[in-house]
Design a protein around this motif. Structure first.
Motif: not given
Ligand SMILES: CCCCCCCC/C=C\CCCCCCCC(=O)N[C@@H](CCCCN)C(=O)O
Ligand SMILES: [Zn+2]
Ligand SMILES: [Zn+2]
Length: 533
Positions: A92-98, A152-156, A218-220, A459-462
């Motif tokens: 999420k925003t501000d919730q990352q594997e920093t 960044d990448v999305v979770p798995v 991936e989160v904004s 079709i998605a966002n960047t």
């Protein structure tokens, strides 16, 4: 032998029979003329569009030998595999594997020693986790351009993977598996590999360019690309010549009428709206429940939404252009169809709606992505909430989508709250006079020799949203091949890229860096591009 038509029977007076006969003959002739005229118009339009595009697009670029050496493609694949081992996950925003982002920064620094020690290249860490590279050109006075990707990448969901998602596994020396292989570490490593090779060859880019790797696409993109954009602005960068970010891959087996791969360049992207739906109930004992629970009411509302997708907008947006660009390259039948969507639109729409990936081109899509409700098995739920993610067709607005949703749900007990929204992006220039688009198109065709390059709505966002104020030339393209059967790997299980396709990605960025330099003449960004190649 004379044919006896019903109106020629004896009971009808002879004069009437003749008149009727003539009238029917006339009608038949008129119908034949109408069909003939229609066919003529359809074919004429197809020929006209083909001619116009032939003139616009010019000849296929010459095969170039100036490419990245293939001999080291396995070595490059291993470097990508190394980056895929680092779990730079955005939850999420501000919730990352920093910590992982710091590890990735160090890894990139070690893996690309020429870039990171070159006097013409400056690397900066922006907002702790994003990266901005400035490659100083030898000729001043040109508008810089920007290449973007994200770290960044999305979770798995580990269980669904054949090989560990952060294992950096290369299967049979052929496929590099890992979360981020196509979205979007392939882009990050592809750009850096191209630049490393370019500098290793002793080439100094003529014009300055930026490489922007956001850390939260991936989160904004708010903490990454937005901060990079702010920094550029603070430095007085008012204009970028073009921005090239992730987008559609090259795909085959997707467009009826051609077996050639199609490279869709995103010249716009769909809007988005994330809407939270909630229902409040009265908690109580489950042994005497109310007729309708909060969960039941919400579930029924969601079912109505899924059963009533937003209407097709096919033909009302830039997708019309996409088919016209494909038309010159397909069989005569499809040429006629694609050049005349005003006539065949409904037929195409029907076909496109049959698969989720093509349906996304036709309409605003509705995805129910989150659902929460209930606290205990024997308590009537006090509330239920769900989140619906809409991707908005360029011919519609956020307000229209929310109004439509409210009307379909038609239940005042369901509250709607817009969590996030954004209108679709303006359409970037993509005609014969857009040298930036033509440069991207040429670079694609130099690597994907058979590809038909067409403009499309992504079709998605960047992260391009953060660079909208710098240029109208924003292009979204992923320089790799993806088959229809590979599409579920996006944000899904077993994401992978082949060694060969990664090599093509590196080569594409290499060509862009070289070709972008051809856009300048006498030290200033110039046009037309075609003459320069
Ligand atoms: C005639 C039609 C032919 C269709 C061919 C389509 C082939 C396309 C294959 C794949 C498209 C997948 C798109 C992947 C998008 C990657 C970018 C991404 O994940 N962006 C995120 C950003 C999230 C920002 C926070 N809200 C997203 O859009 O969710
Ligand atoms: Zn991405
Ligand atoms: Zn993504």
């Amino acid at each position: 032998m004379t044919v006896m038509f019903p109106w020629m029977r004896r009971g009808i007076p002879r004069r009437c029979r003749c008149l009727l006969h003539s009238a029917v003959q006339l009608l038949c002739c008129a119908f034949a003329v109408f069909i003939f005229a229609l066919l003529f118009i359809l074919f004429f339009r197809a020929i006209l569009i083909q001619h116009r595009l032939d003139v616009e697009l010019g000849a296929r670029p010459e095969e170039t030998k100036d490419l990245v050496d293939e001999a080291r493609s396995m070595e490059r694949a291993e470097r990508l595999a190394g980056a895929l081992k680092i779990p730079t996950i955005s939850y999420k925003t501000d919730q990352q594997e920093t910590q992982a982002f710091h590890t990735l920064h160090d890894y990139l620094q070690k893996s690309f020693p020429i870039i990171h020690s070159h006097p013409a290249v400056k690397r900066e860490i922006v907002n702790e986790l994003s990266l901005l590279y400035t490659v100083h050109g030898t000729k001043s006075g040109n508008i810089p351009y920007l290449l973007a990707s994200h770290l960044d990448v999305v979770p798995v969901n580990e269980k669904g993977w054949a090989h560990p998602p952060f294992g950096g596994f290369i299967a049979n020396n052929t496929y590099i598996y890992g979360r981020g292989a196509i979205d979007d570490k392939g882009g990050v490593l592809g750009i850096l590999e191209a630049l490393e090779y370019l500098l290793e060859q002793g080439y100094r880019p003529h014009r300055t360019f930026f490489i922007a790797f956001g850390h939260d696409e991936e989160v904004s993109g708010k903490r990454g690309a937005q901060e990079i954009a702010k920094l550029l602005q603070q430095r007085g960068i008012k204009e970028l010549d073009f921005v090239l970010d992730e987008g559609f891959p090259v795909s085959d087996e997707l467009i009826p009428g051609t077996s050639r791969p199609v490279a869709m360049v995103g010249v716009s992207e769909k809007g988005t709206a994330t809407v939270e739906l909630s229902v409040t109930g009265t908690p109580g004992h489950s042994s005497f429940p109310p007729a309708e629970s909060a969960i039941g009411i919400l579930a029924a509302a969601l079912a109505r939404l899924e059963h009533n997708p937003l209407p097709s907008m096919f033909g009302y947006g830039p997708e019309k252009n996409m088919f016209e660009y494909i038309a010159p390259h397909v069989s005569s039948f499809y040429k006629t169809v694609y050049s005349n969507l005003w006539f065949f639109g409904k037929m195409m729409e029907y076909k496109m709606e049959s698969q989720p990936i093509t349906n996304a081109f036709v309409r605003t899509t509705t995805a129910i992505t989150l659902f929460h409700g209930g606290v205990k098995e024997n308590i009537v739920p006090p509330s239920a909430t769900a989140v619906v993610n809409f991707r908005i067709h360029p011919a519609q607005t956020v307000n229209e989508v929310v109004d439509y949703t409210r009307n379909i749900i038609a239940d005042p007990r369901v509250q709607l709250k817009i969590k996030r929204s954004r209108e679709s992006h303006p359409v970037s220039p993509h005609g014969p006079h857009s040298v930036q688009y033509q440069m991207v198109s040429t670079s694609i065709r130099q690597i994907f020799r058979q590809a038909i390059v067409v403009p499309a709505v992504f079709i998605a966002n960047t992260d391009t949203r953060w660079y909208l104020n710098f240029t109208t030339n924003l292009y979204r393209f992923l320089p790799t091949m993806v088959k229809l059967s590979d599409v579920p790997r996006y944000h899904g299980n077993n994401e992978r890229i082949s060694v060969e396709h990664f090599h093509q990605a590196v080569n594409f960025y290499y060509r862009v860096m070289k070709n972008a330099d051809l856009l300048i003449l006498n030290g200033h960004t110039t046009r037309p591009f075609a003459a320069e190649l």
